[in-house]
Design an enzyme around this catalytic site. Structure first.
Site, PDB file in Angstrom:
ATOM      1  N   LYS A 128      27.804 -14.122   5.627  1.00  0.00           N
ATOM      2  CA  LYS A 128      29.207 -14.145   5.208  1.00  0.00           C
ATOM      3  C   LYS A 128      30.151 -14.228   6.389  1.00  0.00           C
ATOM      4  O   LYS A 128      31.211 -14.837   6.285  1.00  0.00           O
ATOM      5  CB  LYS A 128      29.544 -12.914   4.343  1.00  0.00           C
ATOM      6  CG  LYS A 128      29.020 -13.030   2.922  1.00  0.00           C
ATOM      7  CD  LYS A 128      29.736 -12.089   1.973  1.00  0.00           C
ATOM      8  CE  LYS A 128      29.158 -12.210   0.569  1.00  0.00           C
ATOM      9  NZ  LYS A 128      29.658 -11.161  -0.328  1.00  0.00           N
ATOM     10  N   LYS A 180      20.405 -24.355  -6.629  1.00  0.00           N
ATOM     11  CA  LYS A 180      20.704 -23.541  -7.802  1.00  0.00           C
ATOM     12  C   LYS A 180      22.085 -23.877  -8.355  1.00  0.00           C
ATOM     13  O   LYS A 180      22.991 -24.198  -7.591  1.00  0.00           O
ATOM     14  CB  LYS A 180      20.680 -22.058  -7.411  1.00  0.00           C
ATOM     15  CG  LYS A 180      19.423 -21.379  -7.881  1.00  0.00           C
ATOM     16  CD  LYS A 180      19.256 -19.911  -7.535  1.00  0.00           C
ATOM     17  CE  LYS A 180      20.443 -19.008  -7.457  1.00  0.00           C
ATOM     18  NZ  LYS A 180      20.066 -17.589  -7.334  1.00  0.00           N
ATOM     19  N   LYS A 236      28.934 -22.105  -8.887  1.00  0.00           N
ATOM     20  CA  LYS A 236      30.344 -22.363  -9.174  1.00  0.00           C
ATOM     21  C   LYS A 236      30.997 -23.200  -8.083  1.00  0.00           C
ATOM     22  O   LYS A 236      32.011 -23.847  -8.307  1.00  0.00           O
ATOM     23  CB  LYS A 236      31.093 -21.046  -9.359  1.00  0.00           C
ATOM     24  CG  LYS A 236      31.059 -20.151  -8.119  1.00  0.00           C
ATOM     25  CD  LYS A 236      31.819 -18.867  -8.340  1.00  0.00           C
ATOM     26  CE  LYS A 236      32.008 -18.077  -7.055  1.00  0.00           C
ATOM     27  NZ  LYS A 236      30.844 -17.297  -6.609  1.00  0.00           N
TER      28      LYS A 236
END
Ligand code: TRP
Length: 333
Positions: A115, A197, A200
């Site tokens: 991140k 996968k 969004k």
């Protein structure tokens, strides 16, 4: 006294709109868990702000997520459904656990490394101490199990380490939870790029639970199929990832086996298969979408659910927090 049911807890970040991959891979299987376990489900909004959020959007997604879980069959009478930020004990225990977690071990967390690479302009302290807050989320409720996917296993591991370290100093304060590997749902890949996968962040290949039927149909009709020479429906994820993904979606939705599906579309080709999968998904999601919309129109009901959830959760959480405060030497109020 022996507890009649073991406790299970999981937090879900309201960081994006829920999609078919979330449903078939996880949510679908949750409604049965409450028969077996005393279940806590919370919206991890405090974790979500480790990455900048649009405030109105975060509020909307948090409420929609609650409504969707109920629409997917999580009965609020049988499950404790709440919002993390409504139970101050999470932040309170989080701080204490910050003081029992080492800089070195937090530096080694893969999610922190990923991140911070992706949000190089916002490597904030919350992102770094995220695992301590997550450990607090878990340990407050003394759960036996925490259902998590592969990407969150390291977080449950560090939670166990923190709990053991604390217990070693102060006696058995925390139950040390086990990761719970849920009955594996379908692993749904993106419709536009079946090697990844469903996510969004690739909206053209992602079917959202609240999406309109015509948009769902359009995405399925445009789904990438394979450029191999045989143009029929056969399950082979190696050479036919696109078709195989559609088959696994169709199988998960209809309960049919791959052989059933191959027979059903024998000689019909992709042109007939893709809209058939689309139709099946539209019908699967229709009641979920309608029920979610109905619930979202009834704000008073949703409020009553998350208020009751926060009250029940606070009761359990404060019991643990009081014990911890006493152990570390805080003067009782
Ligand atoms: N970190 C989890 C995720 O991103 C969400 C989460 C927060 C969680 N607190 C938790 C999951 C406690 C399980 C238990 O998916």
């Amino acid at each position: 006294m022996e507890k009649e049911k073991k406790t299970l807890l999981s937090g879900i970040q309201p960081s994006g709109d829920l999609h078919l991959g979330n449903y078939l891979g996880a949510i679908k299987n949750w409604k049965e868990l409450c028969d077996q376990f005393d279940c806590y489900w919370f919206m991890a909004d405090m974790h979500t702000i480790t990455v900048r959020q649009e405030p109105a959007e975060l509020r909307r997604r948090t409420l929609t997520q609650i409504a969707t879980y109920i629409a997917c069959g999580l009965d609020p009478e049988k499950n404790t459904i709440f919002v993390q930020s409504h139970v101050p004990a999470h932040a309170e225990l989080g701080w204490v656990l910050d003081c029992y977690t080492m800089f070195g071990e937090l530096s080694r967390m893969t999610q922190f490394k990923d991140k911070s690479a992706r949000n190089a302009d916002n490597i904030n302290a919350g992102l770094f101490t995220y695992p301590c807050l997550m450990a607090a989320d878990i340990l407050l409720y003394q759960p036996d199990f925490v259902p998590v996917g592969e990407d969150q296993k390291q977080h449950v591991e560090i939670c166990r380490d923190i709990a053991n370290r604390f217990n070693h100093v102060y006696g058995e304060v925390f139950r040390v939870p086990e990761p719970y590997i849920p009955k594996t749902g379908a692993r749904v890949m993106g419709l536009s790029a079946p090697e990844n996968k469903m996510s969004k962040s690739v909206p053209e290949g992602c079917v959202f639970l609240m999406e309109k039927p015509e948009d769902i149909m359009r995405k399925f009709k445009r789904a990438v199929t394979d450029s191999d020479t045989e143009r029929w429906v056969r399950y082979d994820p190696e050479t036919k990832p696109g078709v195989s993904n559609l088959m696994s979606i169709y199988a998960a939705v209809t309960g049919k086996t791959y052989e059933d599906i191959e027979r059903e579309f024998d000689g019909k080709g992709y042109g007939a298969f893709k809209p058939a999968v689309g139709e099946a998904v539209v019908e699967l999601l229709r009641p979920i979408r309608e029920e979610t919309e109905r619930l979202l129109a009834d704000k008073a009901y949703l409020e009553s659910v998350y208020r009751a959830g926060a009250e029940k959760a606070s009761y359990a959480a404060n019991k643990t927090l009081r014990k911890v405060y006493k152990k570390v030497g805080f003067l009782p109020r």
